[in-house]
Write a protein that holds these residues in place. Sequence first.
Motif: not given
Length: 388
Positions: A315-316, A334-338, A348-349, A356-357
Amino acid sequence: MSHRIARTTLTALALACVATFAQAQQGKLKVGLMLPYSGTYTALGVAIENGFKLAVEEKGGKLGGREIEYVKVDDESDPAKATDNVNKLIKRDNVDVIIGTVHSGVAMAMAKAAKESGTVLIVPNAGADAVTGPMCAQNIFRSSFSNWQPAYAMGEVAAKQGKKTAMTITWKYAAGDESVAGFKEGFEKGGGKVVKSLTVPFPNVEFQALLTEIAAAKPDAVYSFFAGGGAVKFVKDYAAAGLNKNIPLYGPGFLTDGTLDAQGDAAQGMLTTLHYADGLNTPRDTAFRTAYAKAFKLQPDVYAVQGYDAAQMLAVGLAATKGDITKKAEFAAAIEKAKIDSPRGSFTMSKSHNPVQDIYLRKVEGKENKLVNVAVKGLADPARGCRM
Ligand code: PHB
């Protein structure tokens, strides 16, 4: 003055019409779900699909302004059929994006095909380190974990608990091998020693001879990767052999996630590490769990969360490209900075497109993998071999 306002409003309206028209022109977004719908990982595939569809429904059934059409392939968790299966989606069905899969060996074949064709791939489970390592690519993302992540955390926990020796037991394929390697790294850094590693072929569940070997060797702890139907059988056999009384059985949370109904007493008290837990008690997770239970008459597990987040990531990317997934660089950026607002806690990615969790330590109590604490905060996979 009023003329100017009218003109501005009209221009805005016209632009909105053009955008809507462009999205309508794009038609439905074809989502290929390549998941196990048979075999030991069936429940995992179903939970991923449920989670994905729940997120889409919560967004009004559309992503980036486009309705969704699903095409499904049962990958049977069979790496030998993986290339043919993924090519059904890419070449025959011409899907816009692929969501899959659970099994690391199948996922590696999918990543290879996605890299060659440029089709966007979001992996909603399989932890194969290579997918966000040597095989990393602009169009490949993971909403789940790398096999290294929960395993490394469990190694640290076991060492901190003062365990000195451990035996490992797993299925002989990438996920098992990498999980054991991650555990060994964390455990031996903390002063422990993996004294022996045992394996059975995937998806076999004949454990008796190996359990006898563990009983004779008496290590301080056992570390094990199994999941789905295999995890149910292993945890029950371990308890039936009486081993759980003297040798704690550790593992990544897959050993007890989505399996507690079937494992019952055999799993009580077990400690595992994972990027999800019961009892997080955040408003985000509570809302997700309530919605999931209402929609599917089932409690969600880690696999449901990963499917849900695969849709959130998609969706992002689609919001940023107004539904045009062929704009690869914008989609990825967009996904990389979401920051993904996941039920597990936001993540985050990494540069290699892996979450990264936080990794939680959980303890089995009744039918729940109850949160104990955060074992490792903001853990990033080392992404060895990724050049992007
Ligand atoms: C994998 O093959 O990567 C895999 C399968 C099932 C799990 C976790 C990892 O629960």
